[in-house]
Design an enzyme around this catalytic site. Sequence first.
Site, PDB file in Angstrom:
ATOM      1  CB  CYS A 116      -0.934   0.016   1.195  1.00 26.05           C
ATOM      2  SG  CYS A 116      -1.846  -1.495   1.399  1.00 26.05           S
ATOM      3  CG  HIS A 256      -3.295   3.214   2.719  1.00 29.89           C
ATOM      4  ND1 HIS A 256      -3.861   2.802   1.530  1.00 29.89           N
ATOM      5  CD2 HIS A 256      -3.189   2.093   3.487  1.00 29.89           C
ATOM      6  CE1 HIS A 256      -4.086   1.499   1.578  1.00 29.89           C
ATOM      7  NE2 HIS A 256      -3.690   1.046   2.748  1.00 29.89           N
ATOM      8  CG  ASN A 286      -6.581  -1.334   1.750  1.00 28.28           C
ATOM      9  OD1 ASN A 286      -5.932  -0.916   0.791  1.00 28.28           O
ATOM     10  ND2 ASN A 286      -6.007  -1.803   2.840  1.00 28.28           N
TER      11      ASN A 286
HETATM   12  O1  UT7 Z   1      -3.539  -1.580   3.763  1.00 23.53           O
HETATM   13  C1  UT7 Z   1      -3.210  -2.721   4.495  1.00 23.53           C
HETATM   14  C2  UT7 Z   1      -3.249  -2.461   5.888  1.00 23.53           C
HETATM   15  N1  UT7 Z   1      -4.391  -3.064   6.526  1.00 23.53           N
HETATM   16  C3  UT7 Z   1      -5.091  -2.341   7.375  1.00 23.53           C
HETATM   17  O2  UT7 Z   1      -4.943  -1.158   7.506  1.00 23.53           O
HETATM   18  C4  UT7 Z   1      -6.038  -3.025   8.280  1.00 23.53           C
HETATM   19  C5  UT7 Z   1      -5.770  -2.621   9.712  1.00 23.53           C
HETATM   20  N2  UT7 Z   1      -6.699  -3.242  10.619  1.00 23.53           N
HETATM   21  C6  UT7 Z   1      -8.003  -2.876  10.674  1.00 23.53           C
HETATM   22  O3  UT7 Z   1      -8.439  -2.013   9.944  1.00 23.53           O
HETATM   23  C7  UT7 Z   1      -8.869  -3.511  11.734  1.00 23.53           C
HETATM   24  O4  UT7 Z   1      -8.044  -4.232  12.633  1.00 23.53           O
HETATM   25  C8  UT7 Z   1      -9.920  -4.472  11.120  1.00 23.53           C
HETATM   26  C9  UT7 Z   1     -10.987  -3.670  10.394  1.00 23.53           C
HETATM   27  C10 UT7 Z   1      -9.288  -5.474  10.206  1.00 23.53           C
HETATM   28  C11 UT7 Z   1     -10.625  -5.231  12.254  1.00 23.53           C
HETATM   29  O5  UT7 Z   1     -11.209  -4.312  13.164  1.00 23.53           O
HETATM   30  P1  UT7 Z   1     -10.992  -4.493  14.727  1.00 23.53           P
HETATM   31  O6  UT7 Z   1     -11.768  -3.445  15.402  1.00 23.53           O
HETATM   32  O7  UT7 Z   1      -9.507  -4.553  14.963  1.00 23.53           O
HETATM   33  O8  UT7 Z   1     -11.679  -5.883  14.992  1.00 23.53           O
HETATM   34  P2  UT7 Z   1     -11.036  -7.204  15.580  1.00 23.53           P
HETATM   35  O9  UT7 Z   1     -10.073  -7.796  14.616  1.00 23.53           O
HETATM   36  O10 UT7 Z   1     -10.560  -6.888  16.961  1.00 23.53           O
HETATM   37  O11 UT7 Z   1     -12.303  -8.143  15.668  1.00 23.53           O
HETATM   38  C12 UT7 Z   1     -13.374  -7.858  16.554  1.00 23.53           C
HETATM   39  C13 UT7 Z   1     -14.457  -8.921  16.357  1.00 23.53           C
HETATM   40  C14 UT7 Z   1     -13.904 -10.338  16.344  1.00 23.53           C
HETATM   41  O12 UT7 Z   1     -14.835 -11.151  17.036  1.00 23.53           O
HETATM   42  P3  UT7 Z   1     -14.495 -11.645  18.533  1.00 23.53           P
HETATM   43  O13 UT7 Z   1     -13.219 -12.406  18.405  1.00 23.53           O
HETATM   44  O14 UT7 Z   1     -14.369 -10.378  19.320  1.00 23.53           O
HETATM   45  O15 UT7 Z   1     -15.694 -12.459  18.851  1.00 23.53           O
HETATM   46  C15 UT7 Z   1     -13.937 -10.717  14.879  1.00 23.53           C
HETATM   47  O16 UT7 Z   1     -14.089 -12.095  14.673  1.00 23.53           O
HETATM   48  O17 UT7 Z   1     -15.087  -8.724  15.103  1.00 23.53           O
HETATM   49  C16 UT7 Z   1     -15.140  -9.962  14.387  1.00 23.53           C
HETATM   50  N3  UT7 Z   1     -15.106  -9.709  12.944  1.00 23.53           N
HETATM   51  C17 UT7 Z   1     -16.202  -9.478  12.230  1.00 23.53           C
HETATM   52  N4  UT7 Z   1     -17.509  -9.436  12.554  1.00 23.53           N
HETATM   53  C18 UT7 Z   1     -18.380  -9.168  11.571  1.00 23.53           C
HETATM   54  C19 UT7 Z   1     -14.017  -9.640  12.139  1.00 23.53           C
HETATM   55  N5  UT7 Z   1     -14.402  -9.371  10.888  1.00 23.53           N
HETATM   56  C20 UT7 Z   1     -15.753  -9.267  10.914  1.00 23.53           C
HETATM   57  C21 UT7 Z   1     -16.710  -8.997   9.932  1.00 23.53           C
HETATM   58  N6  UT7 Z   1     -18.006  -8.951  10.289  1.00 23.53           N
HETATM   59  N7  UT7 Z   1     -16.371  -8.771   8.641  1.00 23.53           N
END
Ligand code: UT7
Length: 329
Positions: A116, A256, A286
Amino acid sequence: MNNLRPVGVIGTGKYVPEKILTNSDLEKMVDTNDEWIVSRTGIKERHIAAPDQATSDLAYEAALKALESAGMTGSDLDLIIVATITPDSAFPSTACILQDKLGAKGAAAFDLSAACSGFVYGLATATSFIQSGMYNNALVIGADCLSRITDYTDRNTCVLFGDGAGAVIVGEVPEGRGFKAFDLGAEGAGGSLLQIEGGGSRLPASAETVENKKHYIYMNGREVFKFAVRVMGTATIEVLRKAGMDRSDVDLFVPHQANVRIIQSAMQRLELPEEKVVVNVHKYANTSAASIPLALVEAAEEGRMKAGDTVLMVGFGGGLTWGASVLVW
Ligand code: UT7
Protein backbone atom coordinates in the site's frame (compact mmCIF):
# COMPACT_ATOMS: atom_id res chain seq x y z
CA MET A 1 15.76 18.66 -2.42
CA ASN A 2 15.42 22.42 -2.76
CA ASN A 3 18.39 23.10 -5.06
CA LEU A 4 17.46 20.35 -7.50
CA ARG A 5 15.36 20.54 -10.67
CA PRO A 6 11.73 21.01 -9.47
CA VAL A 7 9.71 17.88 -10.16
CA GLY A 8 5.99 17.41 -9.58
CA VAL A 9 2.72 16.03 -10.93
CA ILE A 10 1.80 17.20 -14.44
CA GLY A 11 -1.06 14.83 -15.27
CA THR A 12 -3.58 12.64 -13.42
CA GLY A 13 -5.99 9.81 -14.21
CA LYS A 14 -7.89 7.08 -12.44
CA TYR A 15 -9.97 4.02 -13.17
CA VAL A 16 -12.17 1.70 -11.15
CA PRO A 17 -13.95 -1.33 -12.63
CA GLU A 18 -17.72 -1.11 -13.13
CA LYS A 19 -18.92 -3.87 -10.83
CA ILE A 20 -19.74 -2.77 -7.29
CA LEU A 21 -19.79 -5.18 -4.36
CA THR A 22 -21.81 -3.71 -1.47
CA ASN A 23 -21.81 -4.60 2.20
CA SER A 24 -25.22 -6.19 1.76
CA ASP A 25 -23.80 -8.38 -1.05
CA LEU A 26 -21.12 -9.52 1.42
CA GLU A 27 -23.77 -10.28 4.06
CA LYS A 28 -24.94 -13.03 1.69
CA MET A 29 -21.42 -14.46 1.34
CA VAL A 30 -20.01 -14.49 4.91
CA ASP A 31 -21.20 -13.97 8.49
CA THR A 32 -20.96 -10.17 8.54
CA ASN A 33 -23.24 -7.14 8.48
CA ASP A 34 -23.29 -3.60 7.18
CA GLU A 35 -23.27 -2.11 10.71
CA TRP A 36 -20.04 -3.95 11.67
CA ILE A 37 -18.26 -3.06 8.43
CA VAL A 38 -19.24 0.62 8.47
CA SER A 39 -18.55 1.18 12.17
CA ARG A 40 -15.20 -0.67 12.19
CA THR A 41 -13.87 0.45 8.80
CA GLY A 42 -16.03 3.16 7.17
CA ILE A 43 -16.36 0.99 4.04
CA LYS A 44 -19.74 0.80 2.26
CA GLU A 45 -18.82 -0.65 -1.12
CA ARG A 46 -15.88 -1.60 -3.31
CA HIS A 47 -15.29 -2.04 -7.06
CA ILE A 48 -14.36 -5.47 -8.40
CA ALA A 49 -12.58 -6.22 -11.69
CA ALA A 50 -14.44 -8.20 -14.36
CA PRO A 51 -13.18 -11.76 -14.95
CA ASP A 52 -11.32 -10.66 -18.09
CA GLN A 53 -9.67 -7.63 -16.46
CA ALA A 54 -6.16 -7.86 -15.01
CA THR A 55 -4.14 -5.22 -13.20
CA SER A 56 -2.56 -3.94 -16.42
CA ASP A 57 -6.05 -3.32 -17.87
CA LEU A 58 -7.02 -1.11 -14.92
CA ALA A 59 -3.62 0.61 -15.05
CA TYR A 60 -3.96 1.19 -18.81
CA GLU A 61 -7.28 3.05 -18.43
CA ALA A 62 -5.85 5.26 -15.67
CA ALA A 63 -2.66 5.86 -17.69
CA LEU A 64 -4.59 6.98 -20.81
CA LYS A 65 -6.41 9.61 -18.74
CA ALA A 66 -3.21 10.79 -17.06
CA LEU A 67 -1.46 11.15 -20.43
CA GLU A 68 -4.43 13.05 -21.84
CA SER A 69 -4.52 15.44 -18.89
CA ALA A 70 -0.78 16.10 -19.34
CA GLY A 71 -1.28 16.67 -23.08
CA MET A 72 1.04 13.76 -23.85
CA THR A 73 1.07 10.41 -25.60
CA GLY A 74 2.93 7.25 -24.66
CA SER A 75 5.87 8.21 -26.84
CA ASP A 76 6.61 11.16 -24.51
CA LEU A 77 7.33 8.81 -21.60
CA ASP A 78 10.82 7.63 -20.79
CA LEU A 79 10.04 5.84 -17.52
CA ILE A 80 7.10 3.70 -16.34
CA ILE A 81 6.77 2.50 -12.75
CA VAL A 82 3.84 0.34 -11.68
CA ALA A 83 3.41 -0.12 -7.94
CA THR A 84 1.46 -3.33 -7.41
CA ILE A 85 1.26 -6.55 -5.42
CA THR A 86 -1.05 -8.12 -7.99
CA PRO A 87 0.92 -8.05 -11.25
CA ASP A 88 -0.72 -9.75 -14.25
CA SER A 89 1.82 -12.56 -13.70
CA ALA A 90 5.18 -13.00 -11.94
CA PHE A 91 6.86 -11.72 -15.08
CA PRO A 92 7.00 -9.91 -17.48
CA SER A 93 6.30 -6.92 -15.28
CA THR A 94 2.97 -5.16 -15.52
CA ALA A 95 4.94 -2.01 -16.39
CA CYS A 96 6.37 -3.75 -19.50
CA ILE A 97 2.88 -4.82 -20.60
CA LEU A 98 1.77 -1.20 -20.27
CA GLN A 99 4.84 0.12 -22.03
CA ASP A 100 3.82 -1.88 -25.10
CA LYS A 101 0.10 -1.00 -24.92
CA LEU A 102 0.85 2.72 -24.50
CA GLY A 103 3.39 2.82 -27.33
CA ALA A 104 6.07 4.11 -24.97
CA LYS A 105 8.82 2.74 -27.20
CA GLY A 106 12.16 2.45 -25.46
CA ALA A 107 10.91 3.70 -22.09
CA ALA A 108 12.37 1.99 -19.02
CA ALA A 109 9.65 0.00 -17.25
CA PHE A 110 9.51 -1.89 -13.98
CA ASP A 111 7.17 -2.89 -11.17
CA LEU A 112 7.71 -1.84 -7.61
CA SER A 113 6.64 -3.93 -4.63
CA ALA A 114 5.89 -1.95 -1.48
CA ALA A 115 2.21 -2.92 -1.05
CA CYS A 116 0.00 0.00 0.00
CA SER A 117 3.03 2.32 0.27
CA GLY A 118 4.03 1.46 -3.31
CA PHE A 119 2.67 4.59 -4.99
CA VAL A 120 4.64 6.93 -2.70
CA TYR A 121 7.75 4.77 -3.17
CA GLY A 122 7.13 5.08 -6.93
CA LEU A 123 6.80 8.87 -6.75
CA ALA A 124 10.10 9.10 -4.84
CA THR A 125 11.83 6.84 -7.36
CA ALA A 126 10.55 8.75 -10.40
CA THR A 127 11.37 12.11 -8.80
CA SER A 128 14.95 11.02 -8.09
CA PHE A 129 15.45 9.79 -11.67
CA ILE A 130 14.11 13.04 -13.11
CA GLN A 131 16.05 15.26 -10.72
CA SER A 132 19.24 13.43 -11.66
CA GLY A 133 18.59 14.25 -15.32
CA MET A 134 18.38 10.59 -16.31
CA TYR A 135 14.72 10.79 -17.39
CA ASN A 136 12.21 13.57 -18.10
CA ASN A 137 8.66 12.25 -18.05
CA ALA A 138 7.61 9.34 -15.86
CA LEU A 139 4.31 7.53 -15.57
CA VAL A 140 3.77 6.36 -11.99
CA ILE A 141 0.81 4.09 -11.36
CA GLY A 142 -0.60 2.43 -8.28
CA ALA A 143 -2.80 -0.44 -9.44
CA ASP A 144 -4.14 -3.51 -7.74
CA CYS A 145 -6.71 -6.25 -8.23
CA LEU A 146 -6.97 -7.34 -4.61
CA SER A 147 -10.14 -9.30 -5.41
CA ARG A 148 -7.87 -11.86 -7.08
CA ILE A 149 -5.98 -12.57 -3.84
CA THR A 150 -8.89 -12.24 -1.39
CA ASP A 151 -10.51 -15.22 0.28
CA TYR A 152 -14.25 -14.52 -0.01
CA THR A 153 -14.94 -17.05 2.75
CA ASP A 154 -12.81 -15.13 5.30
CA ARG A 155 -14.84 -12.33 6.88
CA ASN A 156 -11.71 -10.91 8.56
CA THR A 157 -10.32 -9.78 5.21
CA CYS A 158 -12.92 -10.01 2.41
CA VAL A 159 -14.87 -6.96 3.53
CA LEU A 160 -11.77 -4.75 3.41
CA PHE A 161 -10.48 -4.84 -0.16
CA GLY A 162 -11.31 -3.52 -3.64
CA ASP A 163 -9.77 -3.03 -7.10
CA GLY A 164 -8.63 0.10 -8.93
CA ALA A 165 -5.83 2.15 -10.44
CA GLY A 166 -4.56 5.71 -10.14
CA ALA A 167 -1.90 7.26 -12.36
CA VAL A 168 0.16 10.42 -12.47
CA ILE A 169 2.67 11.85 -14.90
CA VAL A 170 5.73 13.10 -13.04
CA GLY A 171 7.87 15.74 -14.73
CA GLU A 172 9.50 19.14 -14.42
CA VAL A 173 7.32 21.89 -12.90
CA PRO A 174 7.81 25.62 -12.36
CA GLU A 175 10.25 26.75 -9.64
CA GLY A 176 8.72 26.62 -6.15
CA ARG A 177 6.32 23.79 -6.93
CA GLY A 178 6.67 20.00 -6.92
CA PHE A 179 7.90 17.46 -4.38
CA LYS A 180 9.59 18.99 -1.34
CA ALA A 181 10.38 15.86 0.69
CA PHE A 182 9.84 12.12 1.00
CA ASP A 183 10.01 9.85 3.99
CA LEU A 184 10.15 6.16 3.07
CA GLY A 185 10.75 3.34 5.49
CA ALA A 186 10.21 -0.30 6.39
CA GLU A 187 10.01 -2.63 9.36
CA GLY A 188 10.72 -5.98 7.73
CA ALA A 189 10.43 -7.74 11.07
CA GLY A 190 6.65 -7.30 10.81
CA GLY A 191 6.41 -8.90 7.37
CA SER A 192 4.43 -11.92 8.50
CA LEU A 193 1.61 -9.71 9.87
CA LEU A 194 0.38 -9.03 6.35
CA GLN A 195 1.39 -11.40 3.60
CA ILE A 196 0.74 -13.97 0.92
CA GLU A 197 2.82 -17.00 1.78
CA GLY A 198 2.39 -19.14 -1.31
CA GLY A 199 3.44 -18.85 -4.93
CA GLY A 200 6.98 -17.57 -4.47
CA SER A 201 10.35 -19.33 -4.28
CA ARG A 202 9.87 -20.19 -0.58
CA LEU A 203 6.57 -21.94 -1.04
CA PRO A 204 5.96 -22.56 -4.74
CA ALA A 205 2.42 -23.15 -5.95
CA SER A 206 1.24 -26.73 -5.49
CA ALA A 207 -2.07 -28.52 -5.00
CA GLU A 208 -1.29 -28.36 -1.28
CA THR A 209 -0.72 -24.57 -1.20
CA VAL A 210 -3.99 -24.06 -3.03
CA GLU A 211 -5.80 -26.46 -0.68
CA ASN A 212 -4.39 -24.57 2.33
CA LYS A 213 -5.35 -21.15 0.92
CA LYS A 214 -1.75 -19.95 0.82
CA HIS A 215 -2.40 -17.73 -2.21
CA TYR A 216 -4.75 -15.41 -0.37
CA ILE A 217 -3.97 -12.36 1.77
CA TYR A 218 -3.34 -13.18 5.41
CA MET A 219 -3.54 -10.23 7.83
CA ASN A 220 -3.26 -9.78 11.57
CA GLY A 221 -5.65 -6.83 11.53
CA ARG A 222 -5.13 -5.64 15.10
CA GLU A 223 -1.34 -5.53 14.86
CA VAL A 224 -1.39 -3.86 11.46
CA PHE A 225 -3.85 -1.32 12.86
CA LYS A 226 -1.41 -0.40 15.66
CA PHE A 227 1.49 -0.11 13.20
CA ALA A 228 -0.64 2.05 10.91
CA VAL A 229 -1.67 4.51 13.61
CA ARG A 230 1.94 4.79 14.80
CA VAL A 231 3.61 5.37 11.42
CA MET A 232 0.90 7.64 10.03
CA GLY A 233 1.83 9.94 12.89
CA THR A 234 5.63 9.58 12.80
CA ALA A 235 6.00 9.62 8.99
CA THR A 236 3.88 12.73 8.51
CA ILE A 237 5.77 14.64 11.19
CA GLU A 238 9.13 13.50 9.75
CA VAL A 239 8.29 14.38 6.14
CA LEU A 240 7.03 17.83 7.16
CA ARG A 241 10.26 18.38 9.14
CA LYS A 242 12.33 17.39 6.06
CA ALA A 243 10.31 19.84 3.95
CA GLY A 244 10.89 22.61 6.50
CA MET A 245 7.14 22.87 7.12
CA ASP A 246 4.72 22.14 9.92
CA ARG A 247 1.17 20.84 10.08
CA SER A 248 -0.35 24.30 9.71
CA ASP A 249 1.16 24.43 6.18
CA VAL A 250 -0.88 21.42 5.01
CA ASP A 251 -3.74 22.36 2.66
CA LEU A 252 -4.78 18.82 1.76
CA PHE A 253 -4.04 15.52 3.50
CA VAL A 254 -4.23 12.43 1.28
CA PRO A 255 -3.85 9.33 3.46
CA HIS A 256 -3.93 5.66 2.50
CA GLN A 257 -7.58 4.55 2.51
CA ALA A 258 -7.60 1.38 4.62
CA ASN A 259 -9.82 2.24 7.54
CA VAL A 260 -11.57 5.50 8.40
CA ARG A 261 -10.57 5.05 12.06
CA ILE A 262 -6.87 5.08 11.09
CA ILE A 263 -7.46 8.24 9.02
CA GLN A 264 -9.28 9.91 11.91
CA SER A 265 -6.43 9.19 14.31
CA ALA A 266 -3.96 10.80 11.90
CA MET A 267 -6.28 13.81 11.48
CA GLN A 268 -6.38 14.27 15.24
CA ARG A 269 -2.60 13.98 15.54
CA LEU A 270 -2.13 16.59 12.79
CA GLU A 271 -5.06 18.67 14.09
CA LEU A 272 -6.54 18.82 10.60
CA PRO A 273 -10.20 19.75 9.97
CA GLU A 274 -12.33 17.45 7.80
CA GLU A 275 -12.28 19.78 4.78
CA LYS A 276 -8.50 19.30 4.50
CA VAL A 277 -8.68 15.50 4.41
CA VAL A 278 -9.50 13.27 1.44
CA VAL A 279 -11.63 10.26 2.39
CA ASN A 280 -13.07 7.89 -0.20
CA VAL A 281 -12.64 4.56 1.60
CA HIS A 282 -16.46 4.28 1.79
CA LYS A 283 -16.64 3.97 -2.03
CA TYR A 284 -13.54 1.98 -2.93
CA ALA A 285 -12.40 0.18 0.29
CA ASN A 286 -8.69 -0.58 0.54
CA THR A 287 -7.22 -0.80 -2.98
CA SER A 288 -3.60 -1.14 -1.79
CA ALA A 289 -1.20 0.69 -4.14
CA ALA A 290 -4.14 2.33 -5.92
CA SER A 291 -5.53 3.85 -2.76
CA ILE A 292 -3.47 7.06 -2.48
CA PRO A 293 -3.51 7.87 -6.21
CA LEU A 294 -7.27 7.23 -6.40
CA ALA A 295 -7.73 9.70 -3.54
CA LEU A 296 -5.26 12.23 -5.01
CA VAL A 297 -6.75 12.09 -8.51
CA GLU A 298 -10.31 12.26 -7.24
CA ALA A 299 -9.43 15.32 -5.15
CA ALA A 300 -7.84 16.93 -8.23
CA GLU A 301 -10.94 16.14 -10.33
CA GLU A 302 -13.15 17.69 -7.66
CA GLY A 303 -11.03 20.87 -7.73
CA ARG A 304 -9.86 20.46 -4.14
CA MET A 305 -6.29 21.68 -4.85
CA LYS A 306 -5.17 24.90 -6.46
CA ALA A 307 -1.70 25.74 -7.73
CA GLY A 308 0.66 26.29 -4.82
CA ASP A 309 -1.31 24.20 -2.29
CA THR A 310 0.66 21.87 -0.04
CA VAL A 311 -0.46 18.25 -0.35
CA LEU A 312 0.66 15.69 2.22
CA MET A 313 0.39 12.02 1.20
CA VAL A 314 1.05 9.13 3.55
CA GLY A 315 0.65 5.38 3.24
CA PHE A 316 1.51 2.19 5.12
CA GLY A 317 1.22 -1.47 4.29
CA GLY A 318 2.73 -4.89 3.79
CA GLY A 319 6.45 -5.23 4.28
CA LEU A 320 5.78 -3.61 6.62
CA THR A 321 6.40 -0.34 4.82
CA TRP A 322 5.47 3.32 4.96
CA GLY A 323 5.87 6.26 2.63
CA ALA A 324 5.05 9.95 2.97
CA SER A 325 5.56 12.92 0.68
CA VAL A 326 5.07 16.67 0.65
CA LEU A 327 4.03 18.04 -2.74
CA VAL A 328 3.39 21.66 -3.67
CA TRP A 329 0.64 21.33 -6.29
O1 UT7 B 1 -3.54 -1.58 3.76
C1 UT7 B 1 -3.21 -2.72 4.50
C2 UT7 B 1 -3.25 -2.46 5.89
N1 UT7 B 1 -4.39 -3.06 6.53
C3 UT7 B 1 -5.09 -2.34 7.38
O2 UT7 B 1 -4.94 -1.16 7.51
C4 UT7 B 1 -6.04 -3.03 8.28
C5 UT7 B 1 -5.77 -2.62 9.71
N2 UT7 B 1 -6.70 -3.24 10.62
C6 UT7 B 1 -8.00 -2.88 10.67
O3 UT7 B 1 -8.44 -2.01 9.94
C7 UT7 B 1 -8.87 -3.51 11.73
O4 UT7 B 1 -8.04 -4.23 12.63
C8 UT7 B 1 -9.92 -4.47 11.12
C9 UT7 B 1 -10.99 -3.67 10.39
C10 UT7 B 1 -9.29 -5.47 10.21
C11 UT7 B 1 -10.62 -5.23 12.25
O5 UT7 B 1 -11.21 -4.31 13.16
P1 UT7 B 1 -10.99 -4.49 14.73
O6 UT7 B 1 -11.77 -3.45 15.40
O7 UT7 B 1 -9.51 -4.55 14.96
O8 UT7 B 1 -11.68 -5.88 14.99
P2 UT7 B 1 -11.04 -7.20 15.58
O9 UT7 B 1 -10.07 -7.80 14.62
O10 UT7 B 1 -10.56 -6.89 16.96
O11 UT7 B 1 -12.30 -8.14 15.67
C12 UT7 B 1 -13.37 -7.86 16.55
C13 UT7 B 1 -14.46 -8.92 16.36
C14 UT7 B 1 -13.90 -10.34 16.34
O12 UT7 B 1 -14.83 -11.15 17.04
P3 UT7 B 1 -14.50 -11.64 18.53
O13 UT7 B 1 -13.22 -12.41 18.41
O14 UT7 B 1 -14.37 -10.38 19.32
O15 UT7 B 1 -15.69 -12.46 18.85
C15 UT7 B 1 -13.94 -10.72 14.88
O16 UT7 B 1 -14.09 -12.09 14.67
O17 UT7 B 1 -15.09 -8.72 15.10
C16 UT7 B 1 -15.14 -9.96 14.39
N3 UT7 B 1 -15.11 -9.71 12.94
C17 UT7 B 1 -16.20 -9.48 12.23
N4 UT7 B 1 -17.51 -9.44 12.55
C18 UT7 B 1 -18.38 -9.17 11.57
C19 UT7 B 1 -14.02 -9.64 12.14
N5 UT7 B 1 -14.40 -9.37 10.89
C20 UT7 B 1 -15.75 -9.27 10.91
C21 UT7 B 1 -16.71 -9.00 9.93
N6 UT7 B 1 -18.01 -8.95 10.29
N7 UT7 B 1 -16.37 -8.77 8.64
